[in-house]
Enzyme design. Structure first.
Site, PDB file in Angstrom:
ATOM      1  CB  CYS A  27     -18.126  42.160  29.896  1.00 10.88           C
ATOM      2  SG  CYS A  27     -18.629  40.654  30.767  1.00 10.88           S
ATOM      3  CG  ASN A  60     -16.570  38.841  35.336  1.00 12.32           C
ATOM      4  OD1 ASN A  60     -16.933  39.982  35.088  1.00 12.32           O
ATOM      5  ND2 ASN A  60     -16.460  37.910  34.399  1.00 12.32           N
ATOM      6  CG  HIS A  94     -14.187  43.193  31.958  1.00 14.12           C
ATOM      7  ND1 HIS A  94     -15.253  43.366  32.820  1.00 14.12           N
ATOM      8  CD2 HIS A  94     -14.244  41.900  31.549  1.00 14.12           C
ATOM      9  CE1 HIS A  94     -15.921  42.232  32.907  1.00 14.12           C
ATOM     10  NE2 HIS A  94     -15.324  41.326  32.155  1.00 14.12           N
TER      11      HIS A  94
END
Length: 342
Positions: free
Chosen positions: A128, A300, A270
């Site tokens: 990520c 997400n 994030h």
């Protein structure tokens, strides 16, 4: 720990001059997802359980025939248009994503062929944190004189790694983090600027935690087998790692670039779930009005998260406004970047 500061890197300043994002048209609610999993598996999943645990109400899901490259290309066209550039004006193209269209070739070539660019093209992958790593890599190449203008894109389709038919509660729990996933694309254009730009980058990596989660299939360990194509992970362990070291990373960047949260117009972080975001605020003290909250409606979206947030606030930024990016990725890596609008 590795850090770069623009003041130490010579006279070249590199800034973000174009931003774009892409969300697929299809919306899937958490309740619809719960019903699908419960029906397919026969597990007794209480109504509303996904939304209660994660705070996610909806997520966007790529349609059949839409791929990571599809979302990246759409976002890239927007970013190039906003920067006033043609694809042929770019001489470096990085596809920076946790997702890819296929193992080989690099998805950057698929994106490039669709755009009609002729840039040096390659992939950057780091879970990520891929997108922020891609921005940092492109910046470094421009500062080194290896590129003049760069296009960094991501396309994330983690919803395709979700196990919709778990055969037991154990398997359901092991893959629960996957039920937070949504799909998205994002892109930025990077080029030299006279003032502002990317002022600071900091990274911290704790690779001893690499087994905490991921998708095992497609590599040399598990080249084949459907079982290895699903995401598995322990979100609690990942959060514990951040709680141990994340605050110190933020303290370092604030000492260098702005000791008060008010020094940043926005803090882009994030986002995995709403409770995770609330815990981030509790640990760091970031004021709610500095955050750009996207996870309840998008889920997400892996490395596209920060790009989606940046696109939402970009038009409201004024020259001199500073934005702090905070990335967290499996592996485990933590990354911060400070960008000042030129």
């Amino acid at each position: 720990m590795h850090r770069q500061n623009a003041a130490e890197g010579g006279p070249v300043r590199v800034g973000i001059t174009g931003v774009g994002s892409c969300l697929p048209d299809r919306t899937v609610t958490s309740e619809h997802l719960r019903q699908r999993v419960a029906t397919a598996s026969g597990l007794p999943l209480p109504a509303g359980v996904f939304e209660r645990v994660t705070g996610i109400t909806t997520r966007r899901v790529a349609a059949e025939g839409e791929y990571a490259s599809t979302l990246a290309v759409t976002a890239a066209r927007t970013a190039l248009d906003r920067a006033g550039l043609d694809p042929l004006d770019v001489d470096l193209l990085l596809f920076a994503s946790a997702t890819r269209d296929m193992v080989e070739p690099a998805t950057a070539h698929i994106v490039q062929a669709e755009l009609g660019s002729r840039a040096h093209a390659l992939d950057v992958t780091n879970a990520c944190n891929s997108f922020v790593n891609g921005i940092d890599t492109a910046r470094a190449m421009i500062m080194a004189g290896r590129a003049r203008r760069a296009l960094v894109v991501t396309g994330e389709t983690p919803s395709r790694a979700v196990r919709h038919r778990p055969d037991s509660l154990r398997q359901f729990r092991d893959g629960f983090a996957g039920y937070t996933f949504g799909d998205a694309g994002a892109a930025v254009v990077l080029e030299p600027v006279e003032r502002g730009g990317i002022l600071d980058v900091d990274t911290e990596t704790h690779s001893e935690h690499w087994p905490v989660g991921g998708i095992a299939g497609g590599g040399s360990r598990h080249p084949r087998g459907e079982e290895h194509t699903y995401f598995h992970g322990d979100g609690r362990e990942l959060r514990e790692v951040f709680e141990k070291v994340g605050a110190s990373v933020l303290d370092r960047v604030r000492r260098r670039t702005g000791p008060e949260w008010a020094d940043y117009r926005h803090v882009l972080v994030h986002q995995v779930t709403v409770p995770y975001l609330e815990r981030f605020r509790e640990i760091t003290g970031v004021p709610a009005d500095r955050l750009v909250v996207t996870v309840p409606e998008t889920g997400n979206v892996a490395s596209a998260t920060l790009g989606i947030q940046l696109d939402r606030v970009h038009d409201g930024l004024r020259p001199g406004d500073r934005v702090l990016f905070v990335g967290l990725g499996g592996g485990v890596s933590i990354m911060t970047m400070v960008w000042e609008k030129s």
